[in-house]
Design an enzyme around this catalytic site. Structure first.
Site, PDB file in Angstrom:
ATOM      1  N   GLU A 380       0.823  -1.213   0.000  1.00 22.55           N
ATOM      2  CA  GLU A 380       0.000   0.000   0.000  1.00 22.55           C
ATOM      3  C   GLU A 380       0.848   1.251   0.000  1.00 22.55           C
ATOM      4  O   GLU A 380       0.488   2.272  -0.581  1.00 22.55           O
ATOM      5  CB  GLU A 380      -0.919  -0.017   1.224  1.00 22.55           C
ATOM      6  CG  GLU A 380      -1.808   1.208   1.344  1.00 22.55           C
ATOM      7  CD  GLU A 380      -2.656   1.179   2.597  1.00 22.55           C
ATOM      8  OE1 GLU A 380      -3.360   2.177   2.843  1.00 22.55           O
ATOM      9  OE2 GLU A 380      -2.606   0.183   3.339  1.00 22.55           O
ATOM     10  N   PHE A 381       2.024   1.187   0.644  1.00 21.97           N
ATOM     11  CA  PHE A 381       2.841   2.392   0.820  1.00 21.97           C
ATOM     12  C   PHE A 381       4.072   2.420  -0.078  1.00 21.97           C
ATOM     13  O   PHE A 381       4.751   3.427  -0.147  1.00 21.97           O
ATOM     14  CB  PHE A 381       3.278   2.518   2.287  1.00 21.97           C
ATOM     15  CG  PHE A 381       2.125   2.691   3.241  1.00 21.97           C
ATOM     16  CD1 PHE A 381       1.584   3.940   3.466  1.00 21.97           C
ATOM     17  CD2 PHE A 381       1.580   1.605   3.913  1.00 21.97           C
ATOM     18  CE1 PHE A 381       0.529   4.124   4.338  1.00 21.97           C
ATOM     19  CE2 PHE A 381       0.528   1.768   4.788  1.00 21.97           C
ATOM     20  CZ  PHE A 381      -0.005   3.024   5.001  1.00 21.97           C
ATOM     21  N   GLY A 382       4.401   1.324  -0.724  1.00 17.64           N
ATOM     22  CA  GLY A 382       5.591   1.307  -1.559  1.00 17.64           C
ATOM     23  C   GLY A 382       5.960  -0.113  -1.956  1.00 17.64           C
ATOM     24  O   GLY A 382       5.154  -1.047  -1.848  1.00 17.64           O
ATOM     25  N   VAL A 384       7.870  -3.836  -2.024  1.00 12.56           N
ATOM     26  CA  VAL A 384       8.298  -4.886  -1.100  1.00 12.56           C
ATOM     27  C   VAL A 384       9.453  -5.631  -1.762  1.00 12.56           C
ATOM     28  O   VAL A 384       9.329  -6.084  -2.907  1.00 12.56           O
ATOM     29  CB  VAL A 384       7.151  -5.853  -0.766  1.00 12.56           C
ATOM     30  CG1 VAL A 384       7.621  -6.919   0.212  1.00 12.56           C
ATOM     31  CG2 VAL A 384       5.948  -5.095  -0.206  1.00 12.56           C
ATOM     32  N   ASP A 495      -8.760  -8.678   9.250  1.00 12.67           N
ATOM     33  CA  ASP A 495      -8.503  -8.944   7.825  1.00 12.67           C
ATOM     34  C   ASP A 495      -7.848 -10.310   7.656  1.00 12.67           C
ATOM     35  O   ASP A 495      -6.930 -10.471   6.867  1.00 12.67           O
ATOM     36  CB  ASP A 495      -7.618  -7.843   7.250  1.00 12.67           C
ATOM     37  CG  ASP A 495      -7.615  -7.851   5.709  1.00 12.67           C
ATOM     38  OD1 ASP A 495      -8.498  -8.502   5.126  1.00 12.67           O
ATOM     39  OD2 ASP A 495      -6.735  -7.218   5.121  1.00 12.67           O
TER      40      ASP A 495
END
Length: 733
Positions: A380-382, A384, A495
């Site tokens: 989601e943020f960048g 992996v 989740d």
């Protein structure tokens, strides 16, 4: 020469009833169905009266007509949505491209003189999910409707030739009255104070609220987004602090009341802005509170400070003492309770500065120790990546590195590191291990152990049928060990899904992805109520979908979905059903059938975890004990649901399955209606005959796709249970 001429003689012109699309020495062909030609040498057959061809239809295609109206249109209404459901038209007009349109009118009370209802188009902010026009499914959810109102909905069937003729539109109608016993609208909403990321609101009521008031719902969104994306939160009091907002941004708020009977209409829109992103500028309301507390409560502050020093929880208030306390705090990172009555974990959201939680629970790693080798995915943020962690004096280990992409704002950095501050508090062999973080240089990174086989769902899909049932149960056991640990320290995951389970080279499964976790209160029955955000519908318990009520019991429901994913080798839960179809089916009592080759005991455990009443579901430690018994005595895994030999002792013990009337209804329910002719042509004309089919029978009638074979066999298993239930009740099939 004569022979050559006779062999190439010109064919005669087409007679009436025949046509030839292209000039040449080719045969004439019969006119397609519902068309005819009356002249010699026709190049096209004209459609009969009432039949048409679409622009893209070739002249060789039959003529078709608009469909009839949808059948059996019904409405359902609850405290969150209004649902319309219908069946396909009995006459499709000879086409398969059927779609549906929803037309809406809002009608006021009848005029006393004319006796005619005054109707007008529905308000523009009425929301249809998935959309009002061009639907391919047979249901729609409608949100944000007003209370005490009459709505008339027209559902139209359409196909590729609709609109080409003069025939009336094919409509089915239903009128819905939304008279819900709710209170009047709330009054003026005002802003009490605002900071960079929060706004405090309060409001008054127009009149006295009824005794059955449950809570208030506050809906909000950025003004510039035109309500394309919104969030909501709930509160029992006529005030709320909305957090997680962006600095210097105007937000639109409106409030409604929820009673036992449902929601009232929303209040008018109110617009308020967050403060500018400047740490030196504080909101006036907050300054007043701080000054008042400093002058009038100095002695209380001293007592509070001493108490916080004693308990070791002063990191959010007295930053200067953090270093001196650091060594003592590290003794409790393993999750043991340091003092009687104190929680063994810390919610990072309770920190005044969330970055302090990262410093508390995550070890800072020197960037030079990290060797990034390749990109393995995107988060989601960048990105992996995989790589090696080479700390001097330690053996090199394989790690996965999550990176925060450049150009982030401070709130994104906090959200990114929040997961690390949670993971750092876990110490369990079946939960992904945090190695550390990099926060003092760029890029910001979270470093965790590397799991060679990736996510569980992808891993299983590429190895369909390669494991024994006992191996699959072993994977399930690893997941429940991790979830038992989380539940015992008071965490809910929210989740839990096979995509969020990682598998190492030894097939050890570990729970990961804690971006949605929330901490529970001390009360063992307490549950976290969601404040906006996306909910994974197919994995989420019904009470969490309907009311945002998450708990350990809702995690148990999700775990049973993971069980189903594992036993089906990563198949998508509920297949191609839409989210709204899933919600409605679960509400009506439908539960996923056993996957092909699933032991009876495991499917019964799934059904036990899918009970509608959350307090009736087993706890994770009960599930762990049950799986341990199966592993110790694997003979209980031999009886498969496919065998059709194991049924509950009485009809009262049967799970609720939808009652199918015909083969067509059954195939429609599992989105396999394209195979109806396959079954009928092979002589399977009754539900009873279908219930005896095996996987070989499915292949024999021409169903070749493995995924479709699995879905049909799984549904046949539930059909067997249904037929058994009917026969137990004394009815004939």
């Amino acid at each position: 020469m004569i022979h050559s001429i006779s062999r190439n003689k010109v064919r005669p012109a087409c007679k009436p009833g025949f046509f030839k699309a292209y000039a040449g020495n080719t045969k004439c062909t019969d006119c397609p169905q519902h068309s005819s030609s009356h002249d010699q040498a026709a190049t096209i057959c004209h459609c009969d009266k009432g039949f048409y061809r679409a622009i893209k239809d070739s002249s060789a295609m039959p003529c078709t007509r608009p469909p009839s109206a949808p059948r059996n249109l019904v409405s359902l209404i609850n405290d969150t949505a209004l649902f319309l459901l219908w069946m396909p038209p009995s006459d499709t007009g000879g086409r398969k491209d059927i779609t549906y349109n929803i037309l809406c009118q809002r009608c006021e009370e009848r005029d006393g003189d004319s006796g005619v209802a005054q109707c007008e188009p529905c308000e523009p902010d009425l929301r249809f999910i998935p959309r009002p026009l061009g639907l391919t499914g047979t249901s729609v959810a409608i949100l944000d409707f007003a209370t005490h109102a009459n709505y008339t909905f027209h559902v139209e069937s359409a196909n590729g030739v609709s609109g080409l003729g003069v025939s009336p539109r094919s409509l089915a109608n239903v009128t819905v009255n939304t008279n819900q016993a709710g209170p009047a609208l709330v009054g003026v909403v005002k802003k009490d104070w605002a900071s960079e990321n929060s706004i405090a609101l309060s409001w008054s009521e127009v009149e006295q609220l009824p005794s059955d008031k449950v809570d208030y719902e506050v809906k909000y969104f950025e003004k510039e987004q035109e309500q394309l994306s919104y969030s909501s939160t709930r509160t029992r009091n006529p005030s709320v602090v909305v957090r997680g907002l962006r600095p210097s941004t105007v937000y639109v708020f409106h409030v409604r009341v929820r009673t036992a009977a449902g929601y009232t209409a929303y209040s008018p829109n109110f617009e308020f802005a967050t403060a500018a992103e400047d740490p030196d500028i504080a909101d006036q309301g907050q300054v007043l509170v701080v000054v008042t507390a400093a002058v009038g409560g100095f002695s209380l502050l001293v007592i509070l400070t001493l108490f916080l020093l004693i308990t070791g929880r002063c990191q959010g208030y007295i930053k200067a003492r953090m270093k001196s306390e650091e060594k003592r705090r590290t003794r409790f990172r393993s999750g043991h309770v340091p003092f009687s009555g104190m929680k063994s974990y810390v919610d990072p959201d309770t920190y005044e500065d969330p970055t302090q939680a990262v410093e508390e629970f995550a070890k800072e790693i020197e960037p030079s120790y990290i060797c990034i080798e390749r990109v393995i995915g995107a988060g989601e943020f960048g990105e992996v990546c995989s790589g090696r962690l080479r700390i001097p004096g330690r053996v090199d280990i394989a790690v996965a590195i999550k990176t925060l992409k450049g150009g982030y704002i401070e709130q994104q950095r906090r959200d990114f590191l929040r997961e690390a501050s949670i993971m750092g508090q876990f110490d369990n062999p079946n939960i992904i291990r945090l190695e550390g973080v990099v926060t003092r240089t760029r890029p910001v990174m979270i470093v965790v152990e590397y799991m060679e086989n990736g996510s569980l769902d992808s891993f299983l899909r590429t190895r369909d049928g390669q494991f024994t049932v006992l191996q699959l149960v072993g994977m399930l056991r690893g997941i429940v060990v991790g979830m038992t640990f989380l539940s015992e320290i008071g965490y809910i995951h929210r989740d839990l899904a096979a995509r969020n389970i990682l598998v190492d080279e030894n097939l050890v499964c570990k729970v990961s992805d804690f971006g949605m976790t929330r901490v529970l209160e001390d009360d063992s029955e307490a549950a976290y109520t969601a404040t906006g955000g996306k909910i994974p519908i197919r994995w989420t318990a019904p009470e969490a979908i309907a009311y945002g009520k998450f708990s350990t019991s809702s995690d148990v429901w999700s775990y049973a979905i993971v069980m189903w994913e594992v036993m089906s080798y990563g198949e998508r839960p509920y297949w191609e059903m839409s989210n709204q179809d899933v919600i409605l089916s679960i509400e009506e009592g439908y539960r996923l059938p056993a996957p092909m080759g699933c032991p009876v005991t495991l499917h019964q455990l799934m059904l036990h975890c899918w009970q509608k009443e959350s307090n009736l579901r087993p706890r994770f430690n009960n599930v762990l004990s049950f799986l341990d018994k199966l592993i110790i005595n694997p003979s209980h895994l031999l009886a498969l649901v496919n065998d059709g030999q194991s049924y509950p002792d009485s009809p009262e013990d049967m799970p609720d399955y939808p009652l199918f009337i015909s083969i067509g209804d059954w195939l429609d329910s599992i989105k396999m209606s394209q195979y109806k002719n396959n079954f009928l042509a092979a002589g399977y004309t009754t539900l009873d005959s279908i219930s005896t089919m095996s996987i070989e029978d499915i292949r024999r009638i021409g169903i070749c796709l493995i995924g479709h074979q699995r879905r049909i066999i799984s549904s046949i298993q539930s059909l067997r249970l249904q037929l058994h239930h009917i026969q137990q009740s004394g009815f004939q099939v």
